[in-house]
Every structure is written in structure tokens, then in C-alpha cells.
Design a protein around this motif. Structure first.
Motif, short mmCIF file in Angstrom:
data_model
loop_
_atom_site.label_atom_id
_atom_site.label_comp_id
_atom_site.label_asym_id
_atom_site.label_seq_id
_atom_site.Cartn_x
_atom_site.Cartn_y
_atom_site.Cartn_z
N HIS A 22 0.84 -1.20 0.00
CA HIS A 22 0.00 0.00 0.00
C HIS A 22 0.88 1.25 0.00
CE1 HIS A 22 -3.35 2.65 1.13
NE2 HIS A 22 -2.49 3.20 1.95
N THR A 64 -4.27 6.57 1.79
CA THR A 64 -4.78 6.15 3.10
C THR A 64 -6.01 6.95 3.48
OG1 THR A 64 -2.62 5.41 3.84
CG2 THR A 64 -4.22 5.95 5.56
N ARG A 66 -8.14 8.32 1.58
CA ARG A 66 -9.29 7.92 0.75
C ARG A 66 -10.11 6.84 1.47
NH1 ARG A 66 -7.99 4.85 -4.50
NH2 ARG A 66 -9.10 3.14 -3.57
N GLY A 67 -9.43 5.86 2.02
CA GLY A 67 -10.12 4.81 2.77
C GLY A 67 -10.76 5.32 4.04
N ARG A 70 -13.86 7.28 3.12
CA ARG A 70 -14.93 6.34 2.75
C ARG A 70 -15.58 5.72 3.98
NH1 ARG A 70 -12.50 2.88 -2.29
NH2 ARG A 70 -12.91 4.44 -3.89
N ALA A 71 -14.81 5.61 5.06
CA ALA A 71 -15.33 5.09 6.31
C ALA A 71 -16.02 6.18 7.12
CB ALA A 71 -14.20 4.45 7.14
N TYR A 152 -10.32 0.83 9.90
CA TYR A 152 -11.17 1.57 8.97
C TYR A 152 -11.21 0.94 7.58
CZ TYR A 152 -10.60 4.98 12.65
OH TYR A 152 -10.57 5.60 13.86
N HIS A 153 -10.53 -0.16 7.39
CA HIS A 153 -10.43 -0.78 6.05
C HIS A 153 -11.59 -1.69 5.72
CE1 HIS A 153 -5.85 -0.17 5.39
NE2 HIS A 153 -6.46 0.93 5.75
#
Length: 154
Positions: A22, A64, A66-67, A70-71, A152-153
């Protein structure tokens, strides 16, 4: 069973490899973009490296975040998580990557159409991955680094 295995339900090395990959993705985007821009503009090696490092941090954090966004994390919280998750990993990766690029004779001056430039860049990113992997493994095993973002993934 260490923290990474307990928390992430698998091999600590596998989790570290995923975190490093990542990190490599964000670093590679910034690194390649910085090297291409700096080389195309004829910037000095140091200026090109500085641009590549700045863009690597930007894209590493952005991926990072971005994820996190999204959460549904607020921007400031997402930024804090990204900083905690990625700073050491990106710093190690950039130090190694750019050290290799600067250490390959002629790589920085080779130009964008040169096989030497592109093979040196690919090699430097591979060496950076190998150097950063145990750092991420050590941090994740202690609940640090990428472990801060893992929740958070999902």
C-alpha cells in the motif's frame, strides 16, 4: 501470537507485506511523477528528489485518507490516522528509494527515454519495499503504523 496476528487474523508478515505494498503504491505514484517532472524540467538531482519525496508523501497519505474518508471519518481525523499509519513507512521507503537512485551512476541524469533511468527507478522501488517490509512488520506487531488504519479498512 503477536499483535498483528491477533488483530489482523493472519500472518504478521502477510499483513506487513500488504501495508508495505500500500505504501509502495503511493510512494511509486509520487516518486515516478516527481522524477518525470523533475527530469523533464531539467531540475538538479536534489530538486528532483525533493519534488519526488514531497509527491510520494502526498500520494501515500492521500491513498490512506481515501479509505478513511470512505469510512466516514471527518477530514481532520482521517489526516491524523494517515499521518500515524504512514509517516515512518513512507520516510523509510523514500530514504532508501532515493538513496539507491542517487547511488546508481548516471541514473538521475539519464533522461526519461533512457532504460537506465527506468530500470534504476524500478530497482530502487524494489529495494525500498524490501527495506520497509521489516519496519512495517515491527510496527504492526506493536500496534503502530498501519495498525492505526486497519480498523477503517472494512
Amino acid at each position: 501470537m503477536d499483535h498483528a496476528e491477533h488483530t489482523h487474523g493472519g500472518s504478521g508478515w502477510r499483513t506487513a507485506a500488504q501495508a508495505t505494498l500500500h505504501c509502495l503504491t503511493g510512494c511509486a505514484i509520487g516518486e515516478v511523477l516527481g522524477m518525470v517532472i523533475g527530469t523533464a524540467l531539467g531540475l538538479h538531482g536534489v530538486a528532483t528528489v525533493a519534488l519526488a519525496v514531497a509527491l510520494a508523501f502526498f500520494f501515500g497519505y492521500a491513498l490512506t485518507m481515501r479509505g478513511m474518508l470512505r469510512a466516514d471519518l471527518p477530514f481532520r481525523r482521517a489526516l491524523k490516522v494517515a499521518l500515524a499509519a504512514d509517516t515512518v513507512s513512507i520516510a523509510v521507503m523514500e530514504l532508501v528509494d532515493n538513496g539507491v537512485m542517487l547511488g546508481v551512476p548516471g541514473a538521475m541524469e539519464a533522461g526519461l527515454s533512457s532504460l537506465l533511468f527506468w530500470t534504476s527507478l524500478a530497482f530502487s522501488l524494489a529495494v525500498a519495499f524490501a527495506a520497509t517490509l521489516p519496519v512495517n512488520r515491527w510496527m504492526i506487531a506493536r500496534g503502530l503504523g498501519h495498525a492505526a488504519a486497519h480498523q477503517y479498512h472494512h
